[in-house]
Design an enzyme around this catalytic site. Structure first.
Site, PDB file in Angstrom:
ATOM      1  CE1 TYR A 129       4.516  -4.028  -4.654  1.00 27.49           C
ATOM      2  CE2 TYR A 129       5.726  -4.019  -6.706  1.00 27.49           C
ATOM      3  CZ  TYR A 129       4.695  -4.491  -5.930  1.00 27.49           C
ATOM      4  OH  TYR A 129       3.836  -5.427  -6.438  1.00 27.49           O
ATOM      5  NE  ARG A 175      -8.224   8.215  -7.213  1.00 27.11           N
ATOM      6  CZ  ARG A 175      -7.070   8.441  -7.817  1.00 27.11           C
ATOM      7  NH1 ARG A 175      -5.951   8.111  -7.252  1.00 27.11           N
ATOM      8  NH2 ARG A 175      -7.037   8.982  -9.011  1.00 27.11           N
ATOM      9  CE  LYS A 176     -13.414   0.942  -2.776  1.00 28.26           C
ATOM     10  NZ  LYS A 176     -14.527   0.058  -2.612  1.00 28.26           N
ATOM     11  CE  LYS A 177      -3.890   5.507  -0.421  1.00 30.90           C
ATOM     12  NZ  LYS A 177      -2.895   6.026  -1.288  1.00 30.90           N
ATOM     13  CG  ASP A 222       3.462  -1.844 -13.165  1.00 23.44           C
ATOM     14  OD1 ASP A 222       2.972  -0.717 -12.919  1.00 23.44           O
ATOM     15  OD2 ASP A 222       2.896  -2.916 -12.859  1.00 23.44           O
ATOM     16  CB  ALA A 230      -1.666  -2.700  -3.294  1.00 28.20           C
ATOM     17  CB  SER A 231      -0.915   0.412   1.051  1.00 30.21           C
ATOM     18  OG  SER A 231      -0.539   1.183  -0.060  1.00 30.21           O
TER      19      SER A 231
END
Length: 74
Positions: A42, A4-6, A35, A8-9
């Protein structure tokens, strides 16, 4: 790691900015077909599935099947 910390984004956006700076037109990545969390991440970042691993590499060799995803960064 908390999803939830983003993180990866933010990393994806950083890669996109760096790719633009270096003059690349596209970013390409692979994700495992099963997955759905990764594929959703993505897809939300603008990547589209363009192909997947051939069936013979997964059914005969026993590897997990992957999808190829691409994004235009221009």
């Amino acid at each position: 790691m908390n999803r939830r910390k983003k993180v990866a984004s933010v990393l994806l956006k950083s890669c996109e900015m760096l790719a633009r700076f270096w003059g690349y037109k596209y970013l390409v990545l692979r994700a495992y077909e099963d997955d759905l969390g990764a594929q959703t991440l993505y897809a939300n970042a603008g990547y589209k599935i363009v192909s997947s691993d051939p069936v013979w590499t997964t059914s005969w060799i026993g590897r997990r099947r992957r999808v190829l995803m691409i994004k235009n960064v221009i």
